[in-house]
Design a protein around this motif. Structure first.
Motif, short mmCIF file in Angstrom:
data_model
loop_
_atom_site.label_atom_id
_atom_site.label_comp_id
_atom_site.label_asym_id
_atom_site.label_seq_id
_atom_site.Cartn_x
_atom_site.Cartn_y
_atom_site.Cartn_z
N LYS A 282 0.82 -1.22 0.00
CA LYS A 282 0.00 0.00 0.00
C LYS A 282 0.86 1.27 0.00
CE LYS A 282 -3.76 -2.44 0.05
NZ LYS A 282 -3.25 -3.42 -0.94
N ILE A 283 1.80 1.30 -0.94
CA ILE A 283 2.67 2.48 -1.11
C ILE A 283 1.81 3.68 -1.48
CG2 ILE A 283 4.57 3.46 -2.46
CD1 ILE A 283 5.49 0.98 -0.85
N THR A 284 2.16 4.85 -0.92
CA THR A 284 1.39 6.06 -1.24
C THR A 284 2.18 7.08 -2.05
OG1 THR A 284 2.04 7.05 0.87
CG2 THR A 284 -0.04 5.85 0.84
N VAL A 285 3.53 7.04 -1.96
CA VAL A 285 4.37 8.03 -2.64
C VAL A 285 5.49 7.29 -3.38
CG1 VAL A 285 5.83 10.08 -2.36
CG2 VAL A 285 3.94 9.69 -0.76
N CYS A 286 5.63 7.54 -4.68
CA CYS A 286 6.65 6.83 -5.46
C CYS A 286 7.53 7.80 -6.25
CB CYS A 286 5.98 5.85 -6.43
SG CYS A 286 7.17 4.89 -7.41
N PHE A 287 8.84 7.65 -6.09
CA PHE A 287 9.84 8.45 -6.81
C PHE A 287 10.53 7.58 -7.86
CE2 PHE A 287 9.43 10.87 -2.96
CZ PHE A 287 9.93 12.14 -3.19
N THR A 288 10.49 8.00 -9.12
CA THR A 288 11.31 7.29 -10.11
C THR A 288 11.55 8.19 -11.32
OG1 THR A 288 11.67 5.17 -11.23
CG2 THR A 288 9.43 6.04 -11.29
N SER A 306 -4.25 1.40 -6.08
CA SER A 306 -5.21 2.38 -5.56
C SER A 306 -4.69 3.16 -4.35
CB SER A 306 -6.53 1.69 -5.20
OG SER A 306 -6.27 0.62 -4.29
N SER A 307 -3.66 2.62 -3.66
CA SER A 307 -3.12 3.33 -2.49
C SER A 307 -2.27 4.54 -2.90
CB SER A 307 -2.24 2.38 -1.66
OG SER A 307 -1.17 1.89 -2.45
N LEU A 308 -1.75 4.53 -4.14
CA LEU A 308 -0.78 5.54 -4.58
C LEU A 308 -1.43 6.92 -4.71
CD1 LEU A 308 2.23 5.50 -5.38
CD2 LEU A 308 1.52 5.25 -7.76
N ARG A 309 -0.84 7.93 -4.06
CA ARG A 309 -1.42 9.28 -4.17
C ARG A 309 -0.47 10.30 -4.77
NH1 ARG A 309 -0.57 13.11 -0.36
NH2 ARG A 309 0.89 12.62 1.32
N LYS A 310 0.85 10.04 -4.72
CA LYS A 310 1.80 11.00 -5.28
C LYS A 310 2.85 10.28 -6.12
CE LYS A 310 0.33 14.75 -3.07
NZ LYS A 310 -0.03 16.03 -3.64
N CYS A 311 3.07 10.77 -7.33
CA CYS A 311 4.06 10.19 -8.25
C CYS A 311 5.05 11.31 -8.59
CB CYS A 311 3.38 9.74 -9.54
SG CYS A 311 1.97 8.66 -9.25
N ILE A 312 6.33 11.06 -8.36
CA ILE A 312 7.33 12.10 -8.56
C ILE A 312 8.35 11.62 -9.58
CG2 ILE A 312 9.09 13.58 -7.47
CD1 ILE A 312 6.56 11.82 -5.28
N SER A 313 8.67 12.50 -10.51
CA SER A 313 9.66 12.19 -11.53
C SER A 313 10.77 13.22 -11.49
CB SER A 313 9.00 12.23 -12.91
OG SER A 313 9.97 12.03 -13.92
N ALA A 314 12.01 12.76 -11.53
CA ALA A 314 13.16 13.66 -11.66
C ALA A 314 14.33 12.86 -12.20
CB ALA A 314 13.51 14.31 -10.32
N GLY A 315 15.45 13.53 -12.38
CA GLY A 315 16.63 12.85 -12.93
C GLY A 315 16.83 13.20 -14.40
N ASN A 328 -3.73 8.98 -18.25
CA ASN A 328 -4.85 8.28 -18.89
C ASN A 328 -5.02 6.87 -18.32
OD1 ASN A 328 -5.38 10.50 -20.46
ND2 ASN A 328 -4.11 9.80 -22.18
N ALA A 329 -3.90 6.25 -17.93
CA ALA A 329 -3.97 4.87 -17.42
C ALA A 329 -4.39 4.82 -15.95
CB ALA A 329 -2.61 4.19 -17.59
N THR A 330 -4.08 5.88 -15.18
CA THR A 330 -4.26 5.78 -13.72
C THR A 330 -5.07 6.92 -13.10
OG1 THR A 330 -2.28 7.10 -13.25
CG2 THR A 330 -1.96 4.71 -13.52
N GLY A 331 -5.22 8.04 -13.80
CA GLY A 331 -5.86 9.21 -13.21
C GLY A 331 -4.93 9.99 -12.28
N LEU A 332 -3.67 9.57 -12.20
CA LEU A 332 -2.70 10.26 -11.32
C LEU A 332 -1.82 11.19 -12.14
CD1 LEU A 332 -1.61 7.15 -9.23
CD2 LEU A 332 -2.78 9.14 -8.28
N LYS A 333 -1.53 12.36 -11.57
CA LYS A 333 -0.65 13.32 -12.25
C LYS A 333 0.77 13.14 -11.74
CE LYS A 333 -4.30 16.87 -12.44
NZ LYS A 333 -4.69 18.20 -11.97
N ILE A 334 1.73 13.00 -12.64
CA ILE A 334 3.13 12.90 -12.21
C ILE A 334 3.66 14.29 -11.91
CG2 ILE A 334 5.48 12.21 -12.84
CD1 ILE A 334 4.31 10.14 -14.74
N ILE A 335 4.27 14.43 -10.74
CA ILE A 335 4.90 15.70 -10.35
C ILE A 335 6.31 15.70 -10.90
CG2 ILE A 335 5.71 17.07 -8.39
CD1 ILE A 335 3.39 15.69 -6.76
N ASP A 336 6.58 16.57 -11.87
CA ASP A 336 7.94 16.67 -12.42
C ASP A 336 8.75 17.62 -11.54
OD1 ASP A 336 10.07 16.32 -14.12
OD2 ASP A 336 9.32 17.65 -15.69
#
Length: 534
Positions: A282-288, A306-315, A328-336
């Protein structure tokens, strides 16, 4: 306790007048003069009775805050009692992302040492350069990564201490700390004592070392996560960046611990393992990195995220298509976001309320940014120029006055990226200002790859450029002139690639090898890389 203090890092800092201007004019950014950053990250949870809460999980183990605190204290006691360590010493960590890595990281800081965290892929050559440059005296190394470490013979290095990051066996460290006290009085560092040294991606030749203070470690916890993530104690963080990257250190250790949350560490984080962890734990925040978000999008339908609430992209910069496909696949916005080793973490990003897809974002809480020309003057709206940033953290290169003057100009940090700023104040990535190749989230300096290739017995000349690539963002492409041009062909190309992986970090190898009769050059003999990119 030994009263001698090793002043190498402090004495190597750039003169105050060469450092950037700092902006601390907010209550969030006020800290006491005496500060050891371990206190607000780890010790506070024990002090306030949260020791039984989970701090770190892996697929195989669970560590509470108390477990981590006890282990870090035992390692700190061992460092001081048995290894000849003195405060101010630089200590290298060589390990994949696992709980023992984190325990060593905290232990070094508790003892008043300075952490140099590295990525597991580095080879003997790169490790030796780091050890020599930072005068590293001690190393904590996962015994599974011992092969390259054993090849290092730098005079500065007094002791290599092996541990087992998989927690399956007892190596030297586990045996040595077995009887140690779980109480330790943190070394009384100041808020402006150096806590960690980050090496920028150029680790051949003379690398650049950036120093960050104890206060910086806490300052970034008050900036990006507060602005973009709003972490809560029941959050579970995970991600793929190595803890040797400051992006990974912040996202997978500092931010969760500062807010009393937990982290899920994966030693070899494939997209499948990330998705499995998100579903099972039940991860809620993912960085990749963007490359991984692209692959995750193709597989996500088979998992419950469904547990995921924040998606972060950097690098590297996040392509609009990757953002849209994931949304479109998840309804989640990636935070760049964009960060830099020199700045410690992300300084331009967005949150769900102010996101403009395709843009990197706006300067976050604690920072300001502008776009300037070669002379440092601000350029008009929407015109590309050099990104200049200042705020709560900034660049301090050790022993590199030449590079310090390049990076810090008129009090601003010049990151080496080309951006433009639109009418609404959003920043858009245009290009890297130098020959940095960003492939699958790794920063690879072209010159570094060239330096390795030039040591190959068959190669007379070479030039390395990044070519756009759908999957990796950029591909490392090498143009090679052979001493004996009749040997050119796919077999030698393959042999050169395999050889490269043996002598340098494998992620840097040229994925394309192209043989040429000669390289395009200017009259003064400079290689014209732009021609090769075309």
């Amino acid at each position: 306790m030994n009263h001698y203090h090793d002043n190498f890092a402090h004495n190597s800092l750039p003169a105050t007048k060469l450092q950037p201007e700092y902006l601390f004019d907010h209550p969030d950014f006020e800290f006491p003069e005496n500060l050891n950053c371990v206190a607000p990250l780890l010790d506070i949870h024990i002090k306030e009775g949260r020791g039984n809460q989970i701090a770190i999980r892996t697929f195989d183990s669970v560590w509470t805050y108390q477990d981590l605190y006890d282990k870090a204290n035992q390692i700190a006691n061992y460092l001081i009692d048995d290894t000849g360590f003195v405060s101010g010493n630089r200590v290298l960590i060589r390990s994949a992302n696992n709980p023992m890595f984190v325990a060593c990281w905290f232990a070094i800081l508790k003892a008043g040492g300075i952490v140099v965290a590295t990525m597991p892929l580095l080879r003997e050559k790169e490790l030796s350069v780091m050890i020599e440059s930072a005068q590293i005296s001690h190393t904590f190394c996962d015994y599974r990564l011992g092969d390259e470490m054993d090849l290092v013979s730098e005079p500065a290095l007094q002791k290599v201490i092996y541990f087992d990051g998989s927690e399956q066996s007892e190596q030297e460290l586990e045996k040595a700390i077995a009887g140690k006290a779980t109480h330790f009085e943190n070394y009384p560092t100041r808020s402006d004592s150096v806590s960690l040294i980050g090496f920028t991606s150029g680790t051949t030749g003379k690398p650049k070392m950036t120093a960050h203070f104890h206060r910086d470690v806490i300052l970034i916890c008050e900036a990006f996560p507060k602005y973009s993530l709003q972490p809560k104690p029941d959050d579970v963080f995970t991600g793929s960046p190595p803890l040797g990257f400051t992006f990974g250190l912040g996202g997978l250790v500092l931010f969760p611990f500062y807010y009393g949350a937990s982290t899920f560490l994966i030693e070899k984080p494939s997209p499948e393992l990330l998705l499995q962890a998100i579903q099972e734990y039940k991860i809620t925040v993912c960085f990749t990195a963007p490359t991984a978000w692209r692959i995750l999008t193709t597989k996500v339908k088979d998992y419950d995220i469904s547990s995921l609430r924040k998606c972060i992209s950097a690098g590297e910069t996040l392509p609009l298509k990757v953002w849209e496909d994931w949304y479109n696949a998840t309804g989640l916005k990636i935070i760049d976001g964009i960060g830099a080793t020199e700045m410690l973490h992300i300084f331009i990003s967005s949150n769900e309320d102010n996101m403009k897809k395709g843009a990197t974002g706006v300067p976050i809480h604690g920072y300001e940014a502008k776009i300037v020309d070669k002379k440092g003057n601000e350029v008009p709206t929407n015109e590309p120029g050099r990104l200049a940033v200042r705020g709560i953290t900034g660049c301090r290169y050790l022993n590199r006055t030449d590079k310090q003057k390049e990076y810090v100009q008129n009090g601003w940090n010049i990151t080496g990226d080309i951006f433009r700023k639109d009418e609404e104040g959003y920043f858009w990535f245009v290009a890297r200002g130098d020959d940095m190749i960003i492939s699958s989230g790794y920063n690879i300096a072209a010159i570094e790859v060239e330096n390795v290739l030039l040591t190959h017995p068959e190669i007379a000349e070479c030039a390395v450029v990044g070519l756009p690539d759908e999957e990796r963002g950029m591909l490392v492409c090498s143009y090679i002139v052979l001493k004996d041009k009749t040997k050119a062909g796919p077999d030698l190309g393959k042999a050169i690639q395999n050889w490269f992986k043996e002598v340098a970090a494998p992620y840097k190898y040229p994925r394309e090898v192209r043989f040429m009769d000669n390289l395009p050059k200017t009259e003064t003999g400079k290689i014209q890389r732009y021609k090769l990119k075309q």
